[in-house]
Design an enzyme around this catalytic site. Sequence first.
Site, PDB file in Angstrom:
ATOM      1  N   HIS A 289       7.340  -0.466   9.841  1.00 44.61           N
ATOM      2  CA  HIS A 289       7.785  -1.484   8.888  1.00 44.61           C
ATOM      3  C   HIS A 289       7.042  -1.300   7.575  1.00 44.61           C
ATOM      4  O   HIS A 289       6.263  -0.372   7.395  1.00 44.61           O
ATOM      5  CB  HIS A 289       7.496  -2.875   9.456  1.00 44.61           C
ATOM      6  CG  HIS A 289       6.012  -3.133   9.634  1.00 44.61           C
ATOM      7  ND1 HIS A 289       5.468  -4.393   9.792  1.00 44.61           N
ATOM      8  CD2 HIS A 289       4.937  -2.293   9.677  1.00 44.61           C
ATOM      9  CE1 HIS A 289       4.161  -4.327   9.924  1.00 44.61           C
ATOM     10  NE2 HIS A 289       3.814  -3.052   9.859  1.00 44.61           N
TER      11      HIS A 289
ATOM     12  N   LYS B  43       5.364   0.498  14.768  1.00 40.62           N
ATOM     13  CA  LYS B  43       4.495  -0.588  14.336  1.00 40.62           C
ATOM     14  C   LYS B  43       5.305  -1.504  13.435  1.00 40.62           C
ATOM     15  O   LYS B  43       5.947  -1.067  12.487  1.00 40.62           O
ATOM     16  CB  LYS B  43       3.210  -0.081  13.664  1.00 40.62           C
ATOM     17  CG  LYS B  43       3.299   0.514  12.292  1.00 40.62           C
ATOM     18  CD  LYS B  43       1.867   0.744  11.766  1.00 40.62           C
ATOM     19  CE  LYS B  43       1.855   1.099  10.297  1.00 40.62           C
ATOM     20  NZ  LYS B  43       0.484   1.188   9.760  1.00 40.62           N
TER      21      LYS B  43
ATOM     22  N   GLU C 158      -4.757   6.455  11.452  1.00 38.62           N
ATOM     23  CA  GLU C 158      -3.759   6.758  10.418  1.00 38.62           C
ATOM     24  C   GLU C 158      -4.416   6.725   9.042  1.00 38.62           C
ATOM     25  O   GLU C 158      -5.174   5.801   8.734  1.00 38.62           O
ATOM     26  CB  GLU C 158      -2.637   5.717  10.516  1.00 38.62           C
ATOM     27  CG  GLU C 158      -1.621   5.714   9.395  1.00 38.62           C
ATOM     28  CD  GLU C 158      -0.779   4.449   9.408  1.00 38.62           C
ATOM     29  OE1 GLU C 158      -0.332   4.026   8.326  1.00 38.62           O
ATOM     30  OE2 GLU C 158      -0.576   3.874  10.504  1.00 38.62           O
TER      31      GLU C 158
ATOM     32  N   SER D  56       0.868  -1.172   0.000  1.00 36.02           N
ATOM     33  CA  SER D  56       0.000   0.000   0.000  1.00 36.02           C
ATOM     34  C   SER D  56       0.904   1.220   0.000  1.00 36.02           C
ATOM     35  O   SER D  56       1.352   1.682   1.047  1.00 36.02           O
ATOM     36  CB  SER D  56      -0.904  -0.009   1.243  1.00 36.02           C
ATOM     37  OG  SER D  56      -1.693   1.144   1.305  1.00 36.02           O
TER      38      SER D  56
ATOM     39  N   ASP E 156      -5.548   1.899  10.968  1.00 36.40           N
ATOM     40  CA  ASP E 156      -5.015   2.417   9.707  1.00 36.40           C
ATOM     41  C   ASP E 156      -6.017   2.085   8.614  1.00 36.40           C
ATOM     42  O   ASP E 156      -5.935   1.019   7.993  1.00 36.40           O
ATOM     43  CB  ASP E 156      -3.651   1.811   9.384  1.00 36.40           C
ATOM     44  CG  ASP E 156      -3.137   2.235   8.005  1.00 36.40           C
ATOM     45  OD1 ASP E 156      -3.699   3.189   7.422  1.00 36.40           O
ATOM     46  OD2 ASP E 156      -2.171   1.612   7.521  1.00 36.40           O
TER      47      ASP E 156
ATOM     48  N   HIS F 145      -4.710  -5.493   2.465  1.00 32.26           N
ATOM     49  CA  HIS F 145      -3.917  -6.531   3.135  1.00 32.26           C
ATOM     50  C   HIS F 145      -4.677  -7.840   3.308  1.00 32.26           C
ATOM     51  O   HIS F 145      -4.139  -8.799   3.863  1.00 32.26           O
ATOM     52  CB  HIS F 145      -3.438  -6.034   4.500  1.00 32.26           C
ATOM     53  CG  HIS F 145      -2.311  -5.051   4.418  1.00 32.26           C
ATOM     54  ND1 HIS F 145      -1.723  -4.500   5.530  1.00 32.26           N
ATOM     55  CD2 HIS F 145      -1.661  -4.515   3.355  1.00 32.26           C
ATOM     56  CE1 HIS F 145      -0.758  -3.676   5.151  1.00 32.26           C
ATOM     57  NE2 HIS F 145      -0.706  -3.667   3.843  1.00 32.26           N
TER      58      HIS F 145
ATOM     59  N   ASP G 249       0.292   9.172   6.690  1.00 30.27           N
ATOM     60  CA  ASP G 249       1.233   8.214   6.086  1.00 30.27           C
ATOM     61  C   ASP G 249       1.344   8.501   4.593  1.00 30.27           C
ATOM     62  O   ASP G 249       2.257   9.199   4.158  1.00 30.27           O
ATOM     63  CB  ASP G 249       0.770   6.784   6.340  1.00 30.27           C
ATOM     64  CG  ASP G 249       1.646   5.739   5.651  1.00 30.27           C
ATOM     65  OD1 ASP G 249       2.779   6.073   5.257  1.00 30.27           O
ATOM     66  OD2 ASP G 249       1.211   4.587   5.492  1.00 30.27           O
TER      67      ASP G 249
ATOM     68  N   GLU H 242       1.401  -9.205   7.441  1.00 34.06           N
ATOM     69  CA  GLU H 242       1.976  -8.589   8.627  1.00 34.06           C
ATOM     70  C   GLU H 242       1.632  -9.351   9.914  1.00 34.06           C
ATOM     71  O   GLU H 242       1.820  -8.844  11.014  1.00 34.06           O
ATOM     72  CB  GLU H 242       1.534  -7.130   8.727  1.00 34.06           C
ATOM     73  CG  GLU H 242       2.030  -6.313   7.529  1.00 34.06           C
ATOM     74  CD  GLU H 242       1.613  -4.862   7.571  1.00 34.06           C
ATOM     75  OE1 GLU H 242       0.903  -4.459   8.518  1.00 34.06           O
ATOM     76  OE2 GLU H 242       1.985  -4.116   6.649  1.00 34.06           O
TER      77      GLU H 242
ATOM     78  N   GLN I 215      -7.746  -1.210   6.724  1.00 36.91           N
ATOM     79  CA  GLN I 215      -6.620  -2.076   6.377  1.00 36.91           C
ATOM     80  C   GLN I 215      -5.954  -2.709   7.597  1.00 36.91           C
ATOM     81  O   GLN I 215      -5.547  -3.871   7.554  1.00 36.91           O
ATOM     82  CB  GLN I 215      -5.574  -1.260   5.605  1.00 36.91           C
ATOM     83  CG  GLN I 215      -4.389  -2.065   5.117  1.00 36.91           C
ATOM     84  CD  GLN I 215      -3.603  -1.318   4.072  1.00 36.91           C
ATOM     85  OE1 GLN I 215      -3.990  -1.267   2.910  1.00 36.91           O
ATOM     86  NE2 GLN I 215      -2.492  -0.715   4.462  1.00 36.91           N
ATOM     87  N   GLU I 216      -5.825  -1.938   8.688  1.00 39.70           N
ATOM     88  CA  GLU I 216      -5.145  -2.467   9.867  1.00 39.70           C
ATOM     89  C   GLU I 216      -5.911  -2.105  11.139  1.00 39.70           C
ATOM     90  O   GLU I 216      -6.228  -0.936  11.371  1.00 39.70           O
ATOM     91  CB  GLU I 216      -3.724  -1.904   9.983  1.00 39.70           C
ATOM     92  CG  GLU I 216      -2.795  -2.305   8.865  1.00 39.70           C
ATOM     93  CD  GLU I 216      -1.395  -1.718   9.052  1.00 39.70           C
ATOM     94  OE1 GLU I 216      -1.045  -1.342  10.197  1.00 39.70           O
ATOM     95  OE2 GLU I 216      -0.654  -1.627   8.062  1.00 39.70           O
TER      96      GLU I 216
ATOM     97  N   LYS J 267       8.638   5.973   7.528  1.00 38.59           N
ATOM     98  CA  LYS J 267       9.114   4.796   6.793  1.00 38.59           C
ATOM     99  C   LYS J 267      10.361   5.193   6.009  1.00 38.59           C
ATOM    100  O   LYS J 267      10.300   6.056   5.126  1.00 38.59           O
ATOM    101  CB  LYS J 267       8.040   4.283   5.832  1.00 38.59           C
ATOM    102  CG  LYS J 267       6.766   3.785   6.514  1.00 38.59           C
ATOM    103  CD  LYS J 267       5.694   3.457   5.484  1.00 38.59           C
ATOM    104  CE  LYS J 267       4.442   2.867   6.124  1.00 38.59           C
ATOM    105  NZ  LYS J 267       3.348   2.693   5.136  1.00 38.59           N
TER     106      LYS J 267
END
Length: 431
Positions: A369, A392, A289, A45, A245, A158, A316, A208, A166-167, A341
């Site tokens: 990550h 994270k 996020e 992503s 996220d 993901h 992000d 992940e 997504q997270e 990142k």
Amino acid sequence: MRPDTKIRALEALEILDSRGRPTLEVRITLEGGVSATAGVPSGASTGVNEAVERRDNDPARYGGKGVLMAAEAVRGEIAGALRGWDAADQQGLDRALVELDGSPNKSRLGANALLGVSMAATRAAARATGRPLYAHLGGEAATLLPMPCLNVLNGGQHADSSLDVQEFMLVPVGASSLAEAMRVAAETYAAIREILHERGLATAVGDEGGFAPNLPDNEAALALIVEATERVGYRPGFDVAIALDPAASSFAAADGYDLSRSRTGVLNRAQLLELYGRWVERWPIVSIEDGFGEEDWAGFVAQTAAQGERIQVVGDDLLVTNPRFITKAIGERACTAALIKLNQIGTVSETVEAITLCRQAGWATMVSHRSGETTDTFIADFAVAMGSGQIKAGAPCRGERLAKYNRLLAIEAELGARARFENPFARYRRT
């Protein structure tokens, strides 16, 4: 210049990341005989303004995703330019890399080639001085261990599931040390697996390490984390909080935001902000996020104004660890924190600059990550060196994720009584 930290040789190897796709490993050798390697991560992503990886685009190899050309750039042009350079001069070396590439997005030589060299040089310089990487970068003040934000449920890009977000991350905000935080996280993660198994839902993990069950909707995922938290005897919001996220760029549409996975429908900016507001009211959420698309600056500004006192608003894809976009966001009050990142910007020095800008503005930073990882633990040391206070690195599962967390545990043990651990979300903590 120390003669033993001058660069003698650079090598590069095409290796595989945690998704089975090619990535780059760079080895640097110094005149004093010290050598160090760095594995370069790769995202799935990705923001449109990220520094660009160099891929071979040869359909006969890895579907075009090979990195032989990036490896050759390291062995050839970059090695020729940097041979004899002092690896301890991080800023000068990184500046030379950027100038050598010459493109606005590092696409000529490849951000993967540049970052591999930059990281390997940092690690080699640290080894040459006999100091741990975190101390080499951060000095004696590098004693703050980061709060882990662990991706335990996956949706969006993901996972093939009914979740738009997504997270879904659990954050062990009640812990008094990193070791305790990892224990709380691992116990809660195990409880999530147990509940899923009891309900006959999938317990396979994604890139992940998070689970990707077929839940009814996004709030069912939030409820699952709360249930797991309570099952192992912790208090939602007080001991274990939630960070999200959404990666909203992945469901941004011409007419708004398409949350069709969860059958929510298409929402406009105001409606999506209202949805987040309801979630924040109902669930122990401390951080969101990329709640809006990477081009929707107005959405981020609106969220910061409406919810910035109750949650951390993280950029992000909006910011891509780029000082230029971070400066703009600070001026427009578009966020209260930045995801960091290394491969979004392409060198260690530029990443440090991005963190410095955030710190000066009173923003938080969360070192991150990527979905395609190696067992390289650079970001663990980097988070401690920068005093970011947040990291994270995925779920407490999969070797390439655990490598980062285990490295942090080792750093905490090494620091001993000097180690510090704080809750960066204390202002949002629920009672």
